[in-house]
Write a protein that holds these residues in place. Structure first.
Motif, PDB file in Angstrom:
ATOM      1  N   GLU A   1      15.426   1.559  -7.928  1.00  0.00           N
ATOM      2  CA  GLU A   1      16.529   1.832  -8.840  1.00  0.00           C
ATOM      3  C   GLU A   1      16.399   3.185  -9.534  1.00  0.00           C
ATOM      4  O   GLU A   1      17.387   3.742 -10.010  1.00  0.00           O
ATOM      5  CB  GLU A   1      16.645   0.719  -9.891  1.00  0.00           C
ATOM      6  N   ILE A   2      15.171   3.753  -9.597  1.00  0.00           N
ATOM      7  CA  ILE A   2      15.014   5.077 -10.199  1.00  0.00           C
ATOM      8  C   ILE A   2      15.482   6.186  -9.263  1.00  0.00           C
ATOM      9  O   ILE A   2      15.423   7.355  -9.615  1.00  0.00           O
ATOM     10  CB  ILE A   2      13.549   5.339 -10.626  1.00  0.00           C
ATOM     11  N   GLY A   3      15.946   5.798  -8.060  1.00  0.00           N
ATOM     12  CA  GLY A   3      16.534   6.786  -7.161  1.00  0.00           C
ATOM     13  C   GLY A   3      15.582   7.330  -6.119  1.00  0.00           C
ATOM     14  O   GLY A   3      15.843   8.392  -5.539  1.00  0.00           O
ATOM     15  N   SER A   4      14.502   6.625  -5.833  1.00  0.00           N
ATOM     16  CA  SER A   4      13.570   7.077  -4.802  1.00  0.00           C
ATOM     17  C   SER A   4      14.200   6.945  -3.418  1.00  0.00           C
ATOM     18  O   SER A   4      15.158   6.201  -3.215  1.00  0.00           O
ATOM     19  CB  SER A   4      12.274   6.268  -4.861  1.00  0.00           C
ATOM     20  N   ASP A   5      13.632   7.670  -2.471  1.00  0.00           N
ATOM     21  CA  ASP A   5      14.125   7.646  -1.094  1.00  0.00           C
ATOM     22  C   ASP A   5      13.449   6.564  -0.259  1.00  0.00           C
ATOM     23  O   ASP A   5      13.835   6.344   0.896  1.00  0.00           O
ATOM     24  CB  ASP A   5      13.888   9.012  -0.433  1.00  0.00           C
ATOM     25  N   GLY A   6      12.452   5.920  -0.826  1.00  0.00           N
ATOM     26  CA  GLY A   6      11.760   4.862  -0.104  1.00  0.00           C
ATOM     27  C   GLY A   6      10.618   4.313  -0.920  1.00  0.00           C
ATOM     28  O   GLY A   6      10.246   4.869  -1.961  1.00  0.00           O
ATOM     29  N   VAL A   7      10.078   3.213  -0.436  1.00  0.00           N
ATOM     30  CA  VAL A   7       8.979   2.538  -1.135  1.00  0.00           C
ATOM     31  C   VAL A   7       7.837   2.296  -0.162  1.00  0.00           C
ATOM     32  O   VAL A   7       8.054   1.982   1.013  1.00  0.00           O
ATOM     33  CB  VAL A   7       9.452   1.200  -1.752  1.00  0.00           C
ATOM     34  N   MET A   8       6.611   2.447  -0.692  1.00  0.00           N
ATOM     35  CA  MET A   8       5.406   2.126   0.060  1.00  0.00           C
ATOM     36  C   MET A   8       4.769   0.906  -0.590  1.00  0.00           C
ATOM     37  O   MET A   8       4.482   0.911  -1.794  1.00  0.00           O
ATOM     38  CB  MET A   8       4.445   3.309   0.066  1.00  0.00           C
ATOM     39  N   VAL A   9       4.580  -0.139   0.188  1.00  0.00           N
ATOM     40  CA  VAL A   9       4.068  -1.403  -0.338  1.00  0.00           C
ATOM     41  C   VAL A   9       2.626  -1.593   0.132  1.00  0.00           C
ATOM     42  O   VAL A   9       2.363  -1.592   1.333  1.00  0.00           O
ATOM     43  CB  VAL A   9       4.942  -2.585   0.114  1.00  0.00           C
ATOM     44  N   PRO A  10       1.673  -1.758  -0.799  1.00  0.00           N
ATOM     45  CA  PRO A  10       0.259  -1.803  -0.433  1.00  0.00           C
ATOM     46  C   PRO A  10      -0.226  -3.186  -0.012  1.00  0.00           C
ATOM     47  O   PRO A  10       0.460  -4.201  -0.209  1.00  0.00           O
ATOM     48  CB  PRO A  10      -0.431  -1.383  -1.735  1.00  0.00           C
ATOM     49  N   GLN A  11      -1.433  -3.172   0.590  1.00  0.00           N
ATOM     50  CA  GLN A  11      -2.189  -4.389   0.890  1.00  0.00           C
ATOM     51  C   GLN A  11      -1.393  -5.406   1.718  1.00  0.00           C
ATOM     52  O   GLN A  11      -1.340  -6.597   1.402  1.00  0.00           O
ATOM     53  CB  GLN A  11      -2.697  -5.039  -0.413  1.00  0.00           C
ATOM     54  N   ILE A  12      -0.780  -4.930   2.789  1.00  0.00           N
ATOM     55  CA  ILE A  12      -0.078  -5.832   3.702  1.00  0.00           C
ATOM     56  C   ILE A  12      -1.082  -6.368   4.712  1.00  0.00           C
ATOM     57  O   ILE A  12      -1.672  -5.609   5.479  1.00  0.00           O
ATOM     58  CB  ILE A  12       1.080  -5.102   4.424  1.00  0.00           C
ATOM     59  N   GLU A  13      -1.287  -7.684   4.691  1.00  0.00           N
ATOM     60  CA  GLU A  13      -2.333  -8.284   5.527  1.00  0.00           C
ATOM     61  C   GLU A  13      -1.808  -9.226   6.590  1.00  0.00           C
ATOM     62  O   GLU A  13      -2.560  -9.669   7.451  1.00  0.00           O
ATOM     63  CB  GLU A  13      -3.352  -9.018   4.648  1.00  0.00           C
ATOM     64  N   ASP A  14      -0.501  -9.538   6.543  1.00  0.00           N
ATOM     65  CA  ASP A  14       0.057 -10.427   7.556  1.00  0.00           C
ATOM     66  C   ASP A  14       1.576 -10.271   7.598  1.00  0.00           C
ATOM     67  O   ASP A  14       2.169  -9.536   6.794  1.00  0.00           O
ATOM     68  CB  ASP A  14      -0.328 -11.891   7.293  1.00  0.00           C
ATOM     69  N   ALA A  15       2.200 -10.962   8.538  1.00  0.00           N
ATOM     70  CA  ALA A  15       3.645 -10.835   8.729  1.00  0.00           C
ATOM     71  C   ALA A  15       4.434 -11.383   7.543  1.00  0.00           C
ATOM     72  O   ALA A  15       5.531 -10.896   7.240  1.00  0.00           O
ATOM     73  CB  ALA A  15       4.056 -11.555  10.016  1.00  0.00           C
ATOM     74  N   ILE A  16       3.884 -12.377   6.857  1.00  0.00           N
ATOM     75  CA  ILE A  16       4.577 -12.946   5.696  1.00  0.00           C
ATOM     76  C   ILE A  16       4.701 -11.896   4.599  1.00  0.00           C
ATOM     77  O   ILE A  16       5.762 -11.715   3.994  1.00  0.00           O
ATOM     78  CB  ILE A  16       3.830 -14.192   5.186  1.00  0.00           C
ATOM     79  N   ALA A  17       3.606 -11.177   4.343  1.00  0.00           N
ATOM     80  CA  ALA A  17       3.632 -10.120   3.331  1.00  0.00           C
ATOM     81  C   ALA A  17       4.553  -8.989   3.761  1.00  0.00           C
ATOM     82  O   ALA A  17       5.285  -8.419   2.939  1.00  0.00           O
ATOM     83  CB  ALA A  17       2.220  -9.598   3.094  1.00  0.00           C
ATOM     84  N   ALA A  18       4.543  -8.653   5.048  1.00  0.00           N
ATOM     85  CA  ALA A  18       5.414  -7.589   5.555  1.00  0.00           C
ATOM     86  C   ALA A  18       6.883  -7.972   5.388  1.00  0.00           C
ATOM     87  O   ALA A  18       7.715  -7.140   4.984  1.00  0.00           O
ATOM     88  CB  ALA A  18       5.096  -7.316   7.019  1.00  0.00           C
ATOM     89  N   GLU A  19       7.211  -9.215   5.690  1.00  0.00           N
ATOM     90  CA  GLU A  19       8.592  -9.667   5.561  1.00  0.00           C
ATOM     91  C   GLU A  19       9.050  -9.647   4.106  1.00  0.00           C
ATOM     92  O   GLU A  19      10.189  -9.271   3.805  1.00  0.00           O
ATOM     93  CB  GLU A  19       8.739 -11.077   6.131  1.00  0.00           C
TER      94      GLU A  19
END
Length: 252
Positions: free
Chosen positions: A83-101
């Motif tokens: 919402e602050i107007g970024s062009d994308g987000v990086m999400v850390p500590q993805i360890e499986d497909a559930i977290a990725a989804e």
């Protein structure tokens, strides 16, 4: 300006850096020097969302893309980072497909995800003008980056790769070397072997691979390996290394 997502989609290599200093001026100076993107690090940096908004604006004023690494894979954090107007987000500590989804659904509006909708933000243009196509446009433009940072995530990479909506899979070599039993050694042969294997799978899946480069030489090596999203050091390291080299040259 072409979006970072579009550039990666057509096979370009993009170069940026991590921004730990909570300073819009520092971001603007770095991006005016030619970086393609700045990663505003809310996981390890001391930034507030208010500061991050000014940093995102500074990157974009300088012609670069602003990405935000959120401190955790939580929907409300991802929403605020967008919402602050970024062009994308990086999400850390993805360890499986559930977290990725979960990460993808937090980033995307319906029908691809569950992002909360409000046009009265910087992302929405601060008004309901042309609100009809806002969700569709943002879904098409916003870059979704997931960070796979440990051995457990590497072991689940095949499942993560088939998760729809991911644009970049960034391999975190510092966390990877730690979980592989080689803390502080991102250039250990076992870590580099794991990285190369991951990059091969990521590229074959049609997604872009990302990684940290500790030098321009290593950035060139990563590009040859097939890594298209390269973060060169961090703002503090670029500053420190430049000053250290100047001091050593002066005193030498």
């Amino acid at each position: 300006m072409m979006t970072l997502k579009y550039r990666l989609g057509r096979g370009e290599t993009v170069l940026g850096t991590w921004c730990v200093l909570p300073s819009g001026d520092a971001v603007e100076a770095i991006c005016r020097a030619g970086m393609d993107f700045a990663i505003i690090d809310l996981e390890h940096g001391p930034h507030s969302f208010e500061t991050a908004a000014n940093m995102a604006r500074a990157a974009q004023v300088a012609g670069a893309s602003a990405l935000v690494r959120v401190p955790a894979n939580r929907q409300e954090l991802v929403l605020r980072a967008l919402e602050i107007g970024s062009d994308g987000v990086m999400v850390p500590q993805i360890e499986d497909a559930i977290a990725a989804e979960l990460a993808v659904k937090s980033i995307k509006y319906f029908p691809e995800g569950q992002r909360g909708f409000s046009p009265f933000t910087r992302s929405g243009g601060f008004s309901a003008h042309q609100v009809e196509n806002l969700a569709q446009r943002k879904n098409a433009e916003t870059l979704c980056v997931v960070l796979v940072e440990g051995v457990s995530g590497i072991q689940q990479l095949d499942a993560i790769l088939v998760t729809p909506g991911i644009d970049v899979i960034y391999i975190g070599t510092y966390d990877l070397c730690q979980s592989a039993g080689h803390p502080g050694q991102p250039d250990h042969p076992e870590v580099l072997s794991l990285l190369e294997s991951c990059v091969r799978k990521i590229v074959e899946s049609g997604k872009a691979a990302g990684c940290l480069a500790q030098s321009v030489e290593q950035a060139n090596e990563w590009q040859q390996m097939g890594i298209a999203f390269i973060a060169l050091k961090a703002d503090v390291a670029l500053l420190s290394d430049t000053v250290r080299a100047a001091v050593e040259e002066f005193r030498g």
